[in-house]
Design an enzyme around this catalytic site. Sequence first.
Site, mmCIF file in Angstrom:
data_model
loop_
_atom_site.group_PDB
_atom_site.id
_atom_site.type_symbol
_atom_site.label_atom_id
_atom_site.label_comp_id
_atom_site.label_asym_id
_atom_site.label_seq_id
_atom_site.Cartn_x
_atom_site.Cartn_y
_atom_site.Cartn_z
ATOM 1 N N TYR A 123 0.770 -1.250 0.000
ATOM 2 C CA TYR A 123 0.000 0.000 0.000
ATOM 3 C C TYR A 123 0.800 1.300 0.000
ATOM 4 C CZ TYR A 123 -4.087 -2.902 0.636
ATOM 5 O OH TYR A 123 -5.082 -3.829 0.446
ATOM 6 N N PHE A 410 -10.347 -5.113 11.039
ATOM 7 C CA PHE A 410 -11.417 -5.018 10.038
ATOM 8 C C PHE A 410 -10.900 -5.431 8.682
ATOM 9 C CE2 PHE A 410 -9.890 -1.051 8.042
ATOM 10 C CZ PHE A 410 -9.082 -0.546 9.022
HETATM 11 C C1 LIG Z 1 -2.573 -7.618 -3.207
HETATM 12 C C2 LIG Z 1 -3.380 -7.783 -4.503
HETATM 13 C C3 LIG Z 1 -4.782 -7.215 -4.265
HETATM 14 C C4 LIG Z 1 -2.660 -7.019 -5.619
HETATM 15 O O1 LIG Z 1 -3.482 -6.951 -6.758
HETATM 16 P P1 LIG Z 1 -2.901 -6.728 -8.239
HETATM 17 O O2 LIG Z 1 -4.049 -6.427 -9.126
HETATM 18 O O3 LIG Z 1 -2.001 -7.830 -8.578
HETATM 19 O O4 LIG Z 1 -2.023 -5.393 -8.043
HETATM 20 P P2 LIG Z 1 -1.501 -4.436 -9.217
HETATM 21 O O5 LIG Z 1 -1.310 -5.239 -10.462
HETATM 22 O O6 LIG Z 1 -2.358 -3.245 -9.326
HETATM 23 O O7 LIG Z 1 -0.079 -4.040 -8.612
HETATM 24 C C5 LIG Z 1 0.396 -2.725 -8.537
HETATM 25 C C6 LIG Z 1 1.838 -2.751 -8.099
HETATM 26 O O8 LIG Z 1 1.917 -3.302 -6.785
HETATM 27 C C7 LIG Z 1 2.801 -4.414 -6.765
HETATM 28 N N1 LIG Z 1 2.220 -5.398 -5.841
HETATM 29 C C8 LIG Z 1 0.944 -5.794 -5.815
HETATM 30 N N2 LIG Z 1 0.763 -6.706 -4.841
HETATM 31 C C9 LIG Z 1 1.961 -6.862 -4.254
HETATM 32 C C10 LIG Z 1 2.386 -7.687 -3.188
HETATM 33 N N3 LIG Z 1 1.557 -8.526 -2.557
HETATM 34 N N4 LIG Z 1 3.686 -7.592 -2.831
HETATM 35 C C11 LIG Z 1 4.543 -6.773 -3.484
HETATM 36 N N5 LIG Z 1 4.163 -5.974 -4.505
HETATM 37 C C12 LIG Z 1 2.884 -6.030 -4.897
HETATM 38 C C13 LIG Z 1 2.814 -4.922 -8.185
HETATM 39 O O9 LIG Z 1 3.991 -5.630 -8.465
HETATM 40 C C14 LIG Z 1 2.724 -3.639 -8.960
HETATM 41 O O10 LIG Z 1 4.002 -3.021 -8.999
HETATM 42 P P3 LIG Z 1 4.470 -2.133 -10.265
HETATM 43 O O11 LIG Z 1 3.475 -0.994 -10.352
HETATM 44 O O12 LIG Z 1 5.839 -1.708 -9.881
HETATM 45 O O13 LIG Z 1 4.378 -3.061 -11.434
HETATM 46 C C15 LIG Z 1 -3.498 -9.274 -4.901
HETATM 47 O O14 LIG Z 1 -2.207 -9.790 -5.041
HETATM 48 C C16 LIG Z 1 -4.290 -10.143 -3.926
HETATM 49 O O15 LIG Z 1 -5.496 -10.279 -4.050
HETATM 50 N N6 LIG Z 1 -3.602 -10.745 -2.908
HETATM 51 C C17 LIG Z 1 -4.247 -11.627 -1.945
HETATM 52 C C18 LIG Z 1 -5.217 -10.889 -1.042
HETATM 53 C C19 LIG Z 1 -4.566 -9.759 -0.289
HETATM 54 O O16 LIG Z 1 -3.516 -9.890 0.305
HETATM 55 N N7 LIG Z 1 -5.234 -8.574 -0.311
HETATM 56 C C20 LIG Z 1 -4.800 -7.401 0.400
HETATM 57 C C21 LIG Z 1 -5.580 -7.331 1.661
HETATM 58 S S1 LIG Z 1 -5.045 -6.043 2.742
#
Ligand SMILES: CC(C)(COP(=O)(O)OP(=O)(O)OC[C@H]1O[C@@H](n2cnc3c(N)ncnc32)[C@H](O)[C@@H]1OP(=O)(O)O)[C@@H](O)C(=O)NCCC(=O)NCCS
Length: 410
Positions: A123, A410
């Site tokens: 984030y 939450f």
């Molecule tokens: C976390 C999550 C929502 C990311 O979604 P996503 O659609 O793949 O994210 P994006 O493609 O928009 O990524 C944007 C950037 O963040 C990075 N990023 C996203 N998730 C990341 C992670 N878990 N760790 C490290 N970097 C991450 C991407 O590499 C990308 O980097 P870049 O802009 O340099 O290429 C997804 O991996 C997920 O659903 N994870 C499991 C559930 C979870 O943990 N949710 C968060 C709850 S707080």
Amino acid sequence: MEIRSTADGDLDVFVDTVHAAFGRFPEAPIEGGGLWWSALEIDRCLLALTADGRPVGTAAAYSFELTLPGETLVPAAGVTAVGVLPSHRRQGILSAMMRHQLAELRARGEFLSVLLASEAQIYGRFGYGPATYTARLTVPRHEAALAVPRARGVADAPATGSANGSVEVLRRAECGEILEEVYDRYRRTQPGALSRPHRWWALRAGQPPISPAPRYVAVHRGADGVPDGYASYSIGEPGTLTVDETIATDDAVFTALARFVLGHDLVSQVVFKHVPPEHPLRWQLADFRAGEVSGDTDWLWVRLLDVPRALTARGWFMDGELVLDVEDPFLGEHGRYLLTVRDSKADCVPTDREPDLSLDMRDLGSVYLGGTAPSTLVRAGHIRAHRPGAAALADALFRAERSPHCLHWF
Ligand SMILES: CC(C)(COP(=O)(O)OP(=O)(O)OC[C@H]1O[C@@H](n2cnc3c(N)ncnc32)[C@H](O)[C@@H]1OP(=O)(O)O)[C@@H](O)C(=O)NCCC(=O)NCCS
């Protein structure tokens, strides 16, 4: 890719997509989302859909109230249920949802957004910074004696209760509205604390003590019989009493509850699950080393959506003046602000004066509640101080009356 708000009737699809994103499918679809998810506000949930209408991403927000330093209560969006299906990750879906959501929060007039991060790498790029911290404190019961207070005029508390107070152990189901009322009093004075909407307590959504899981609750009452604190706990093997939450409306009540759980028979150690940095409990132990701190972690992440509104909303504890140059790369925004604090009130206006500090929005989020010293981020190479003394002044200005703490999940 389309991102749209959900409406009545979308809850099951939304919850199913969240479960798939987190990889935790329940045995059978849970109608109505189950207790936990039925606390969602359906007009604040977002679904990301592919061109052919398949849901692949989710994000939501709760309407919380956040307590800022100076006991100021402000609305804050609690971002939650963020997920993208494993098959669609790293294609920018989360980024698109975050952009959509931040625009929506601004359109609602909100200026602060908060979340708990599943992974710390996600984030920061969206302008969120860790702002409150929490740790576990484990105390072996045979080393748990509390010191006699050294300050003159501070009475040592009796075995149970603060002066003339009492402790009663209730089962969760017997507590009625007591916990909600005590929590609400507590959170109004604790910087970093979030409101727990009545709906949550009614649904018994969320973590203990509002979940349906069995728990004991030690309820503290003052001399007038009015509940003013509680400790919700369970006892597991091997003789570990785990306190989920110790909620106290003042320090004497906290001490009384700590004394109660630390004196519990047939227990070899007591684990306090959520202790903020600088909490007095460690200092109250007669043996300073009796308390072992572990699991030190970030908790609430904060993002500012309107710098002048956010900075003028919180309370301040000393006078001073700082020019902050704030970069917001995710939203492509930049602002330079003169922050002037006089008599506990801040004024914050755009300026073209030379900056004292240059910082990223995520770092402003981290220092905002007073839980992260700006000088730490200067030393880490994230905030740039343009003159000697600027970091020390920022430390003194941003400090809160006590460490911000949030134990709401939450
Ligand atoms: C976390 C999550 C929502 C990311 O979604 P996503 O659609 O793949 O994210 P994006 O493609 O928009 O990524 C944007 C950037 O963040 C990075 N990023 C996203 N998730 C990341 C992670 N878990 N760790 C490290 N970097 C991450 C991407 O590499 C990308 O980097 P870049 O802009 O340099 O290429 C997804 O991996 C997920 O659903 N994870 C499991 C559930 C979870 O943990 N949710 C968060 C709850 S707080």
